[in-house]
Design an enzyme around this catalytic site. Structure first.
Site, PDB file in Angstrom:
ATOM      1  NE  ARG A  20      -2.398  -1.605   3.328  1.00  0.00           N
ATOM      2  CZ  ARG A  20      -2.935  -1.612   4.543  1.00  0.00           C
ATOM      3  NH1 ARG A  20      -4.161  -1.126   4.724  1.00  0.00           N
ATOM      4  NH2 ARG A  20      -2.271  -2.102   5.564  1.00  0.00           N
ATOM      5  CG  ASN A  38      -4.148  -4.850   2.623  1.00  0.00           C
ATOM      6  OD1 ASN A  38      -3.761  -4.685   1.479  1.00  0.00           O
ATOM      7  ND2 ASN A  38      -3.322  -4.972   3.646  1.00  0.00           N
TER       8      ASN A  38
END
Length: 800
Positions: A20, A38
């Site tokens: 990320r 996620n």
């Protein structure tokens, strides 16, 4: 230019690896707004901005992915513009079906090592330092998605400094789930064998015990190690005695590659394996000049290789640091050091690896002088992986820490349900499919004890739970008495789902097919030590045509009597006697198999006199296993008469041959092939005659090289001849535990290529029984897709 928006879905190993923040940095560099999150499917990304930047994003992501990430797919779809003006990382979402997976545990990265050995760093000498590029993953995770509350780190709230790192997308520790420091994280404790605490710094005191010749049990990532000074022969002897490990070689850890090169040959491929994120045990050729001085007695005696690995946790590195006088920085790890530590799994007597603190106090107190504990719970046992480099790529002996549970991409089989496969009896692993992915459990070991059977059951359930998959069928070995087969039957009955039993050697070929991406009929040679054949006999040297509808046999090794049944696999002298009987040279058993020179345990004369009755009894089983030819040759050459580990005879024979193998040529007329049946009796007659004429070790070494060279040549010609009879084109699979042999895995493929045949050896899963579950699952899916309730043996062409 008008703004556009895209919804991007990324699948693969993309959680817990710094994915990320990487997306955040790439989006910022491209001037894109949106969010990344996620969820159970992987990573979701919403992007908004200049269409040219949106188009460039997938390629930039592939180029700039984090070191531990693996991208399997990037799916991009148009989306409505939201009018957002910044890019943010949003919390994980727990809803939906799980289609992602945890990354394997990763060795400590160079940046974290630099932190650990910088005296002014707040993590100086901290044993639980990690970041998104390294540290524990699989072994500390209960369930997905991979977030701190789902791990054994949930009991350690982060201090303000760690939390600031964790929440900063520009920091290396952004969302590193095991992130911790000495203020807020796990702590070490050293105790004596009787449970009393040892005062002082735990690492320094452990180093002192090792330096003084003691044995330490050290808690790592996937379990405990037993540790001692590899150069201290007395410490090594006591460790072997206490653990009950008589024959198997011991793994050695050293500070870095330069230290490994002091004592072993290390080529570029082996260096890559040693230093990769998995940091497995790599089997390296010993430097003869070093080991001829009787260095490291008791580590890998009578073998030409030594298993070596580098420190893969901060605690390992700290032990070396303390033993070397605590030098500043990390340069010492790159310099050659005269320090080698035995690092062997803490599993007394072949039991499962010890992982818990209380378990360690009970099971290791009789082995270790001190036990170095910590209070971060290990949730999943995971032993060290073992690998050997070959000319065509890595060949895994044991697939575990650093590799498990990484997904294996398998061929699509339309209409097939997901399958759980329970693997073999020896070197067991189990497997679970999820669409085009297969997840192999960590190495379990031999199912000869209840504790290992329970470990298999727990490991399979853990993988199923992580994947959130309910298997639509089960697969197992054909043998009716294996616990793995009984487990599959029990689960099949409980779930009311089909059970497909797959013949052992067909499954070996099936594993190689799955790795090669093949569903169509494929020829494969399965060469190992034992497996129940479809005709009820013991197979192990088979040339099989394996396809979606079943398999056929186009070749087999000449069978040998198996005197004593399963005992023959532990007592190579019995196979030596069986070969002598086949040659009509039974009287030579007293000359060759009765230890008069004192270097082997004596075989009682009475047993040698009675053995012909067993060999010639119609009730004695016969075997086509190549492994038993290795055993018989090792006994006749005087290398080993009895063994506790079933690979000892083959390993010693390979090591004895190693100095002469380069110049060794196959014995002319050393084998015969008749109607697909390959016999090495002519070779064995030559070896027996030469051994009787000259029993010296030098002659035995040359005969061992002759044996291996002739085996490779004979097997290659046998495959070529069988391929012509089968009429099948395409690559040939080379699999089974015997393909771990360096000579066979090098010379057979070379001979096949010279004949215009493409050889394929497994490089993702072990060619031996550790990869069998992959083949079981693949062939079961092929059968189920065709509505079949079994995977049949169609026809035996060998000997016909």
């Amino acid at each position: 230019m008008a703004r556009e928006a895209r919804l991007v879905r990324v699948n693969g190993l993309v959680q817990g690896v710094g994915f990320r923040p990487t997306v955040w940095r790439i989006a910022a560099a491209l001037g894109l707004a949106g969010e990344v999150f996620n969820d159970p499917e992987g990573v979701g990304i919403f992007l908004e901005g200049d269409p040219r930047a949106l188009d460039a994003f997938p390629d930039e992501l592939r180029r700039g992915k984090p070191p531990l990430a693996r991208i399997d797919s990037i799916d991009v779809k148009p989306a409505p513009v939201r009018g957002v003006d910044q890019f943010v990382i949003t919390p994980s979402r727990a809803e939906g079906a799980v289609t992602t997976m945890i990354t394997p545990d990763a060795a400590t990265c160079p940046e974290c090592l630099a932190d650990i050995f910088a005296p002014r760093n707040r993590r100086y000498r901290y044993a639980f330092t990690n970041c998104t590029h390294c540290g524990p993953r699989f072994t500390i995770t209960r369930k997905l998605p991979y977030d701190r509350p789902q791990t054994s780190m949930s009991v350690f709230p982060m201090c303000p400094k760690c939390l600031a790192e964790y929440e900063n997308p520009g920091d290396r520790r952004f969302h590193a789930q095991p992130n911790a420091c000495p203020v807020c994280g796990p702590q070490l404790e050293l105790i004596r064998a009787d449970g009393t605490p040892v005062s002082g710094d735990p690492v320094r005191e452990t180093a002192r015990v090792i330096r003084e010749g003691g044995i330490a049990a050290v808690k790592g990532i996937g379990g405990f190690h037993l540790v001692c000074d590899a150069s201290n022969a007395e410490a090594v002897r006591r460790l072997r005695d206490r653990k009950g490990r008589n024959e198997k070689p011991l793994a050695v850890m050293c500070a870095g590659v330069a230290s490994a090169k002091r004592i072993a040959e290390v080529n570029a491929a082996e260096e890559t394996l040693l230093t990769g994120t998995a940091h497995p045990i790599v089997l390296l050729r010993k430097k003869r000049a070093f080991f001829d001085t009787s260095a490291f007695p008791g580590i890998a005696d009578e073998l030409s290789e030594i298993g070596m690995m580098l420190p893969y946790t901060p605690l390992h590195a700290l032990l070396f640091h303390a033993l070397l006088g605590e030098p500043e920085g990390t340069a010492w790890m790159e310099e050659p050091q005269d320090l080698y530590l035995v690092m062997t799994s803490a599993n007394p007597g072949g039991e499962p690896l010890v992982i818990g603190n209380e378990e360690a106090k009970k099971r290791l107190a009789s082995i270790a002088d001190v036990i170095l504990l910590h209070n971060r719970e290990i949730l999943i046992r995971c032993d060290d992986s073992v690998v050997r480099s070959s000319e065509s790529g890595p060949v895994w002996v044991r697939r575990a820490r650093g590799v498990t549970p990484e997904a294996i991409r398998i061929p699509e089989v339309k209409g097939a349900p997901d399958v759980a496969a329970t693997g073999s009896y020896l070197k067991n692993t189990a497997a679970m499919t999820r669409g085009r992915e297969l997840f192999l459990t960590q190495h379990i070991g031999d199912l000869d004890r209840v504790s290992n059977c329970l470990t298999l059951e727990a490991a399979l359930e853990h993988i199923r739970s992580l994947l959130d998959v309910e298997p639509g069928a089960f697969a197992s070995d054909l043998h009716p008495d294996f616990f793995s087969g009984e487990l599959a039957r029990k689960l099949s009955d409980r779930c009311q789902k089909p059970l497909i039993r797959i013949q052992h050697h067909a499954a070996h070929v099936g594993a190689a097919m799955a790795e090669a991406g093949r569903n169509e009929r494929t020829l494969g040679a399965a060469l190992d030590g034992v497996g129940l054949g479809s005709d009820g006999n013991v197979w192990g040297g088979e040339l099989l045509l394996v396809g979606p509808d079943g398999f056929e046999r186009f070749g087999s090794l000449r069978t040998l009597a198996l005197p004593g049944g399963d005992r023959a696999a532990r007592e190579p002298w019995r196979m030596g006697a069986a070969i002598l009987a086949e040659l009509g040279l039974e009287d030579a058993r007293f000359e060759l198999l009765h230890a008069r020179r004192g270097h082997l345990p004596a075989i009682p004369e009475m047993m040698l006199r009675e053995i012909p009755k067993l060999i010639h009894s119609p009730r004695t089983a016969r075997t086509s296993a190549l492994g038993r030819w290795f055993d018989g040759a090792a006994a006749i050459l005087g290398l080993v008469f009895t063994m506790r580990d079933e690979a000892t005879a083959a390993m010693r024979l390979e090591s004895l041959a190693e100095p002469h193998i380069e110049e060794a040529s196959p014995l002319e007329g050393g084998f015969s092939i008749e109607k697909g049946v390959l016999s090495f009796l002519p070779l064995m007659r030559r070896i027996v005659e030469a051994r009787l004429a000259d029993p010296s070790k030098e002659t035995a070494a040359k005969l061992a090289a002759l044996f291996e060279a002739t085996l490779a040549e004979g097997i290659a010609r046998w495959i070529i001849e069988g391929r012509e009879r089968s009429g099948i084109d395409g690559p040939v699979m080379l699999t089974g535990g015997c393909m771990l042999n360096r000579v066979l895995s090098s010379r057979i493929p070379k001979a096949l290529r010279a004949a215009g045949i493409e050889p394929r050896i497994p490089h993702i899963v072990p060619p031996g029984d550790g990869g069998l579950a992959l083949g079981q699952a693949h062939l079961a899916r092929l059968a189920l897709a065709r509505g079949m309730s079994s995977y049949p043996f169609i026809r035996d062409h060998a000997g016909v």
